[in-house]
Design an enzyme around this catalytic site. Structure first.
Site, PDB file in Angstrom:
ATOM      1  N   GLU A 160     -77.750  33.834 -83.170  1.00  0.00           N
ATOM      2  CA  GLU A 160     -78.025  33.993 -84.608  1.00  0.00           C
ATOM      3  C   GLU A 160     -79.266  33.177 -84.977  1.00  0.00           C
ATOM      4  O   GLU A 160     -79.194  32.144 -85.640  1.00  0.00           O
ATOM      5  CB  GLU A 160     -76.808  33.511 -85.401  1.00  0.00           C
ATOM      6  CG  GLU A 160     -76.814  33.901 -86.859  1.00  0.00           C
ATOM      7  CD  GLU A 160     -75.581  33.390 -87.590  1.00  0.00           C
ATOM      8  OE1 GLU A 160     -75.155  34.049 -88.533  1.00  0.00           O
ATOM      9  OE2 GLU A 160     -75.053  32.331 -87.206  1.00  0.00           O
ATOM     10  N   LYS A 220     -78.729  22.098 -95.185  1.00  0.00           N
ATOM     11  CA  LYS A 220     -78.008  22.445 -93.955  1.00  0.00           C
ATOM     12  C   LYS A 220     -78.958  23.033 -92.910  1.00  0.00           C
ATOM     13  O   LYS A 220     -78.837  22.761 -91.706  1.00  0.00           O
ATOM     14  CB  LYS A 220     -76.893  23.443 -94.260  1.00  0.00           C
ATOM     15  CG  LYS A 220     -76.146  23.863 -92.987  1.00  0.00           C
ATOM     16  CD  LYS A 220     -74.668  23.799 -93.145  1.00  0.00           C
ATOM     17  CE  LYS A 220     -73.977  23.992 -91.798  1.00  0.00           C
ATOM     18  NZ  LYS A 220     -73.003  25.054 -91.831  1.00  0.00           N
ATOM     19  N   ALA A 223     -62.828  31.194 -86.738  1.00  0.00           N
ATOM     20  CA  ALA A 223     -62.471  29.791 -86.936  1.00  0.00           C
ATOM     21  C   ALA A 223     -62.641  29.360 -88.390  1.00  0.00           C
ATOM     22  O   ALA A 223     -61.720  28.787 -88.994  1.00  0.00           O
ATOM     23  CB  ALA A 223     -63.314  28.913 -86.017  1.00  0.00           C
ATOM     24  N   ILE A 224     -63.792  29.654 -88.991  1.00  0.00           N
ATOM     25  CA  ILE A 224     -64.018  29.264 -90.386  1.00  0.00           C
ATOM     26  C   ILE A 224     -63.236  30.180 -91.325  1.00  0.00           C
ATOM     27  O   ILE A 224     -62.569  29.729 -92.262  1.00  0.00           O
ATOM     28  CB  ILE A 224     -65.522  29.296 -90.719  1.00  0.00           C
ATOM     29  CG1 ILE A 224     -66.221  28.059 -90.145  1.00  0.00           C
ATOM     30  CG2 ILE A 224     -65.763  29.367 -92.220  1.00  0.00           C
ATOM     31  CD1 ILE A 224     -65.854  26.746 -90.824  1.00  0.00           C
ATOM     32  N   GLY A 225     -63.319  31.489 -91.106  1.00  0.00           N
ATOM     33  CA  GLY A 225     -62.654  32.432 -91.989  1.00  0.00           C
ATOM     34  C   GLY A 225     -61.146  32.231 -92.050  1.00  0.00           C
ATOM     35  O   GLY A 225     -60.539  32.244 -93.130  1.00  0.00           O
ATOM     36  N   ASN A 269     -75.043  30.553 -92.025  1.00  0.00           N
ATOM     37  CA  ASN A 269     -76.104  29.577 -91.845  1.00  0.00           C
ATOM     38  C   ASN A 269     -77.448  30.226 -92.160  1.00  0.00           C
ATOM     39  O   ASN A 269     -77.593  31.446 -92.137  1.00  0.00           O
ATOM     40  CB  ASN A 269     -76.116  29.067 -90.400  1.00  0.00           C
ATOM     41  CG  ASN A 269     -74.938  28.162 -90.100  1.00  0.00           C
ATOM     42  OD1 ASN A 269     -74.497  27.399 -90.946  1.00  0.00           O
ATOM     43  ND2 ASN A 269     -74.429  28.230 -88.869  1.00  0.00           N
ATOM     44  N   ASN A 297     -79.687  23.022 -88.621  1.00  0.00           N
ATOM     45  CA  ASN A 297     -79.494  24.256 -87.854  1.00  0.00           C
ATOM     46  C   ASN A 297     -80.788  24.757 -87.216  1.00  0.00           C
ATOM     47  O   ASN A 297     -80.784  25.243 -86.077  1.00  0.00           O
ATOM     48  CB  ASN A 297     -78.932  25.364 -88.754  1.00  0.00           C
ATOM     49  CG  ASN A 297     -77.489  25.136 -89.153  1.00  0.00           C
ATOM     50  OD1 ASN A 297     -77.097  25.452 -90.264  1.00  0.00           O
ATOM     51  ND2 ASN A 297     -76.684  24.586 -88.261  1.00  0.00           N
TER      52      ASN A 297
END
Length: 323
Positions: free
Chosen positions: A285, A204, A10-12, A102, A208
């Site tokens: 993660e 950030k 999605a981000i890449g 993250n 998280n």
């Protein structure tokens, strides 16, 4: 500029599509139905800022691409140590690796200065396995302030945010950072080059480290966690302890806890990436989030009782998920 996106999820895929739109030579590395869809139709981006399609080259074989100027790493941090065969064909002597992860990165103490300069964190670089594959000298840090999701194979839904802050471990404003920033901006993304990206990392991480494990333990959205008195109090304690660890390392994120909580409430019924991974049966993660900060807390002799408790619970959950 030749760019490979390793892990074009999605981000890449969103970053790759933006860079392709700006005229960069972009190569997307993915697999399965998502790869097949990108080969057929390109990357379709659906965004409140305007929909568009980018027909960049997509493959599952990095050897087809060869050496590039930049590798944008869209993989989960849990996959870094094993990505050697994928990334090796993409590297030449000066290839930069931009890791959009993250938490605490494996390069955190590279050219850090002070008493911990060059220290390796076992929680994020176990036995040096990540550094052996991703040399810290190649690393450009990246903190992502954009939210995207794969709505369908080849279809990226951009929800909010366009900022991708980048920076060198040695705090310099390097030509390679400035060149990548300009390409991102040409693709209509924000990409400031920060003189000390570590402050952004902690900013950030403040969210998280607290929302991600709690969301997985409670199966709760951002709004639900903020509106429940008990979880809100636990999250506040986690954030206070995280800020104390950051301060012990001379990092001072420019935000208050109340402002951070207010921002989370505005997101509404969003499911964190950790909760999405849990529901999909994927590895959680957590090492780069919780475990790494506890390692830093021990290193700096900073008490972190709430973080320790939540780590124990979420670590058990992660092991049960992996079993």
């Amino acid at each position: 500029m030749k760019v490979a996106v390793l892990g074009a999820g999605a981000i890449g895929a969103y970053v790759g599509a933006a860079l392709h739109r700006a005229g960069a030579d972009v190569h997307l590395i993915a697999r399965g139905p998502h790869l097949a869809a990108m080969r057929r139709h390109g990357v379709q981006v659906l965004s409140p800022r305007g929909d568009f399609t980018a027909r960049a080259h997509a493959t599952d074989d990095p050897a087809e691409i060869g050496p590039v100027d930049y590798v944008f790493l869209g993989l989960k941090a849990t996959s870094y140590a094993a990505c050697g065969p994928l990334i090796k064909p993409l590297l030449h002597d000066t290839t930069a690796v931009i890791a959009a992860q993250n938490g605490i990165p494996w390069w955190y103490f590279h050219q850090h200065g002070g008493p911990h300069d060059g220290r390796r964190l076992e929680s994020v670089d176990p036995g040096g396995a990540v550094s052996a594959v991703l040399s810290p000298e190649r690393a450009i840090g990246c903190v992502v302030y954009a939210a995207t999701e794969l709505e369908a194979p080849g279809v990226v839904r951009h929800l909010e945010g366009t900022r991708f802050s980048i920076g060198e471990p040695d705090r310099s404003i390097s030509p390679r950072c400035k060149d990548f920033s300009q390409a991102m901006q040409a693709g209509r993304l924000k990409c400031p080059v920060e003189p000390d990206l570590r402050n952004d990392i902690w900013l950030k991480l403040l969210g998280n480290i607290s929302f991600n494990p709690i969301s997985a333990l409670a199966r709760a959205t951002m709004r639900q966690m903020c509106h429940h008195h008990g979880t809100r109090h636990v999250i506040q304690q986690m954030m206070e302890e995280t800020l104390a660890v950051a301060a012990a390392l001379d990092c001072h994120p420019d935000i208050t806890i109340e402002r951070r909580l207010a921002g989370a409430e505005k997101v509404g019924d969003h499911r964190t990436s950790t909760l999405q991974d849990l529901e999909a049966g994927k590895p959680l993660e957590l090492d780069v989030l919780l475990t790494a900060v506890l390692e830093l807390a021990a290193l700096t002799h900073t008490p972190a009782p709430t973080l320790t408790t939540i780590h124990a619970l979420s670590d058990l959950l992660a092991h049960q998920t992996a079993a």
